[in-house]
Motif scaffolding. Sequence first.
Motif, PDB file in Angstrom:
ATOM      1  N   ASN A  28       0.854  -1.177   0.000  1.00 51.23           N
ATOM      2  CA  ASN A  28       0.000   0.000   0.000  1.00 51.23           C
ATOM      3  C   ASN A  28       0.892   1.230   0.000  1.00 51.23           C
ATOM      4  O   ASN A  28       1.760   1.365   0.835  1.00 51.23           O
ATOM      5  N   PRO A  29       0.691   2.120  -0.971  1.00 48.92           N
ATOM      6  CA  PRO A  29       1.597   3.258  -1.056  1.00 48.92           C
ATOM      7  C   PRO A  29       1.674   4.072   0.233  1.00 48.92           C
ATOM      8  O   PRO A  29       2.679   4.688   0.518  1.00 48.92           O
ATOM      9  N   THR A 200      11.359   8.268  -9.276  1.00 47.83           N
ATOM     10  CA  THR A 200       9.950   8.587  -9.000  1.00 47.83           C
ATOM     11  C   THR A 200       9.837  10.100  -8.863  1.00 47.83           C
ATOM     12  O   THR A 200      10.852  10.790  -8.867  1.00 47.83           O
ATOM     13  N   GLU A 327       8.153   3.656  -0.240  1.00 48.40           N
ATOM     14  CA  GLU A 327       7.524   2.501  -0.883  1.00 48.40           C
ATOM     15  C   GLU A 327       8.583   1.454  -1.206  1.00 48.40           C
ATOM     16  O   GLU A 327       9.646   1.793  -1.730  1.00 48.40           O
ATOM     17  N   LYS A 517       4.663  -0.471 -11.812  1.00 43.37           N
ATOM     18  CA  LYS A 517       5.288   0.679 -11.139  1.00 43.37           C
ATOM     19  C   LYS A 517       4.946   1.967 -11.882  1.00 43.37           C
ATOM     20  O   LYS A 517       4.661   3.009 -11.276  1.00 43.37           O
ATOM     21  N   ASP A 520       1.711   3.402 -11.051  1.00 46.23           N
ATOM     22  CA  ASP A 520       1.777   4.146  -9.782  1.00 46.23           C
ATOM     23  C   ASP A 520       2.363   5.536 -10.006  1.00 46.23           C
ATOM     24  O   ASP A 520       1.907   6.522  -9.417  1.00 46.23           O
ATOM     25  N   ASP A 521       3.389   5.604 -10.854  1.00 50.51           N
ATOM     26  CA  ASP A 521       3.967   6.918 -11.175  1.00 50.51           C
ATOM     27  C   ASP A 521       2.905   7.829 -11.784  1.00 50.51           C
ATOM     28  O   ASP A 521       2.825   9.016 -11.458  1.00 50.51           O
ATOM     29  N   HIS A 523      -0.328   7.610 -11.525  1.00 46.38           N
ATOM     30  CA  HIS A 523      -1.291   7.985 -10.488  1.00 46.38           C
ATOM     31  C   HIS A 523      -0.735   9.112  -9.613  1.00 46.38           C
ATOM     32  O   HIS A 523      -1.419  10.091  -9.317  1.00 46.38           O
ATOM     33  N   GLN A 524       0.525   8.981  -9.220  1.00 44.82           N
ATOM     34  CA  GLN A 524       1.119  10.013  -8.360  1.00 44.82           C
ATOM     35  C   GLN A 524       1.204  11.362  -9.062  1.00 44.82           C
ATOM     36  O   GLN A 524       1.283  12.397  -8.415  1.00 44.82           O
ATOM     37  N   SER A 569      -3.684  -4.072 -10.883  1.00 43.02           N
ATOM     38  CA  SER A 569      -3.479  -2.674 -11.274  1.00 43.02           C
ATOM     39  C   SER A 569      -4.805  -2.029 -11.663  1.00 43.02           C
ATOM     40  O   SER A 569      -5.047  -0.862 -11.388  1.00 43.02           O
ATOM     41  N   GLU A 572      -6.523  -1.222  -8.432  1.00 42.25           N
ATOM     42  CA  GLU A 572      -5.866  -0.141  -7.710  1.00 42.25           C
ATOM     43  C   GLU A 572      -6.092   1.220  -8.374  1.00 42.25           C
ATOM     44  O   GLU A 572      -6.186   2.243  -7.696  1.00 42.25           O
ATOM     45  N   HIS A 573      -6.164   1.219  -9.693  1.00 44.84           N
ATOM     46  CA  HIS A 573      -6.177   2.506 -10.398  1.00 44.84           C
ATOM     47  C   HIS A 573      -7.533   2.897 -10.958  1.00 44.84           C
ATOM     48  O   HIS A 573      -7.675   3.991 -11.497  1.00 44.84           O
TER      49      HIS A 573
END
Length: 909
Positions: A28-29, A200, A327, A517, A520-521, A523-524, A569, A572-573
């Motif tokens: 979990n981030p 990141t 993370e 990954k 996630d980038d 998303h961030q 994924s 999650e997204h």
Amino acid sequence: MLFLMLCATQLMGQAVSVVNLRTELLVNPVGIDVTLPRLSWELKSSARGVEQTAYQVLVASTPEKLSGNEGDLWSSGRVSSDVSVHVRYQGTALKSNERAYWKVKVWTSRGESAWSSPANFSIGLLNYVDWKGRWIGVDKPFPWDSETQWSRLSARYLRKEFEAKKAVKRATAYIIGLGMYELYLNGEKVGDQVLAPAPTDYFKGVKYNAFDVTSMLKPGKNAIGTVLGNGRYYTMRQDYKPYKIKNFGHPKMLFNLLVEYADGSKDVVVSDDSWKLTGNGPIRSNNEYDGEEYDATKEMPGWNKTGFDDKDWQKASFVQEPGGTYEAQMNENMKVMATLKPVSIKKLKANTYIMDMGQNFAGWIRMRVKGAKGDTVKLRFGENLQASGELYVRNLRDARSTDTYIVKGGAQESWEPSFIYHGFRFVEITGFPGTPTLNDFDGRVVYDEIKTTGEFVTSNLTINQVYKNAWWGVLSNYKGMPVDCPQRNERQPWLGDRTTGSYGESFMFDNSRIYAKWLDDIHQSQKEDGSIPDVAPAFWRYYGDNVTWPATYITVAEMLYRQYGDLESVREHYDHMKKWMDYMAGKYTQDGLITKDKYGDWCVPPESKELIHSRDPKRQTDGVLLASATYIRLSFIMEEFARLLGKPEDAGDFSSRASAIKAAFNQKFFDASKGQYSNNTITANLLPLVYDIVPEGAKENVVRSIADKIMVENKGHIGTGVIGTQWLMRGLSRNGRSDIAYKLASNRDYPSWGYMVENGATTIWELWNGNTADPAMNSGNHVMLLGDLVIWYYENLGGIKSDPSAPGFKKIIMKPEVIEGLNSAKASYQSVHGMIRSDWKRSGKSFNWNITVPSNTKALVYIPAAAAGKVKEGKKSASSAEGVKFVGMEGDRAVFEVGSGDYSFSSGK
Ligand code: RAM
């Protein structure tokens, strides 16, 4: 972090064994949740028709317990299921730094396996509070550093000695070293990663790496040394564009060494102000774009061992945290993945030599040199040579791409850089003492430690060479994130370059982790309002809002689901993807269409050979058409995601969005009388065709428009850019025009992939006219123009495709195209379920085909034949062969369903 053991047990006497155990941790981030690893394994058997009917997993806290069959953390019991990938751990909550050992056994249609060999993993530091100590570094340049357009910042060396007070049972080192680190224990480098950790947006998230260093500790005194390089953290370069480029600060680190003694007591060695620091070491400058400067006369022998005199070093300072959450890095680090020998070194003029590596790639040169103290060798890197034989560097823009080595003198010295890489084929060598020879240099190929999963070769030499170039291009651009190019002053993770490419790449490489990954980038990098940039992590701040580049957020998640059977994924997204879809529709809908586009069909072949972008409106496709068609496609994908996640209302909503835009789209762009969309570019017709937008009954005409454009107007040549090429090859094959697709794939004149090969390319170019265009935007190692070519190679030529109804190749569609001129294709692909092989040959009317279908999967096999009775498997009629079932005829193919195993089909003799 995860420690993974792959094992390949061949169990005596057993028909079925379980191999390739894989663990994957979900972190979990925010780092507060318990991690729930997912477990995967492969079945191995030489028998046919092996299907898993049940499994049992044991997870134990010690190897002894596991070998005693005690799953104290989790014993799944016998679970009736055919699932062998991504099985979620359901045992006792796993704690920070906890290690677990596991094994699995399966029951199958062909008997029961023994227990697999054990595998293990360990959990990271899950919570912020698990990290002890503080961030250290020094938040300013040293006097010899400089901050300019070509900033120079020396690497920072840190050291600390500590005492192992008792016998050590287990020691784990956790490090967040930004921008990049090298870690040493008692003078030995920890791990074989390079350029770690993965980059990141450090304000949002930072990756930590963990290492089991038990065997590296000594009783009594020990020394830790770290070196910090700049990476993407310190980017005070191109400082003339502060609005565009993010800078995070000076290098810094957080370090924890968790020690468990044999008597059960614990210790932790942390980063704090007891560490010493210097910037006055050999790495004088390290800058991703400009290169590394190493002064060997400044080496500090023994600095990372005990007993070094560090009285001249300063105390490390406490510095601010980077801001991002901590993370565990779940994607692979980079590594030196191959070593190449140069093919030639030629003298250009006095003191200047040109070395040819024979291959364009990303990495660096390892050099052996013997000279006098102070001799200075310069290596300058480029992808090409000028006509004069000199290095061609104009397409690097202001990247200096130069490494400098200052010789310390005495015995032979061997050196390679630590914190930079270059994209190159040629190296200019100046200042080398004596005459440089081939033996003095090695090319070090650097990319993420990702396995090559596919092999592909056909009877067509152009296709084979383009495939090879694609393989080199893709690996060159895996850099902890997929970047656009490895050589010029850019190297950015552009979303649009991978929309479909990521899918093709997945046949060549196990890219599941780098892409998870990357999601996630992305998303961030999403803004509060939902906007997604074109580059993520947003090292360049490009929040221009368009559909085609950010679309990658959704298509990559789809790829992970289709190719790896991984829905995680998507799960999650999903909300963030939906937020972006809503944002775009909310902000940019006009007359029922989505209006925002930025790049058009980027890089179509231009009308004249020096141009980067065409100025001819006839070659360009309307941006509203591109945005709206893509949005429709994405709505379909979101509809499927919603269904998979059990959100029927959302599914309905996305489906009606798609229908509404479709209607407006056809209204606006379609000319039914001509069977053409908009201004009749290939892309304008192709997207509606493959996205299921073309009205019933009109498809044939649209296909004809595309065919005419390619064959008549373009005289058999490609006319698409980055967007159209994403669907071109499959679009043609799906609509009965594999002949045209094959022509495009085989061409060697302009514009084509073969034209690149014809002109000496060993990778894929950014532009169709890469040998003649303006160097301002002309990389020799870009993968975006591959479009769907690699997918087409594997699925349509090799005949290996995952059935959309059973992702992750649980069910395989094996349907190679029969194309005039192509006599054979041989493809293999290591799927999550195991190795798939397809090897066919055609001569006259006969078709011979050897295939391998992995255990616990099935395949639908399409064999060219007039009737089922004309097909043999081995020496038998196929319909009566073991594991083979005739399903029916489909046109001129006999279709069989087969279970796992090796088969040898033939027809038509
Ligand atoms: C250039 C690069 C990149 C592309 C963008 C739009 O900077 O070629 O690959 O995605 O433009």
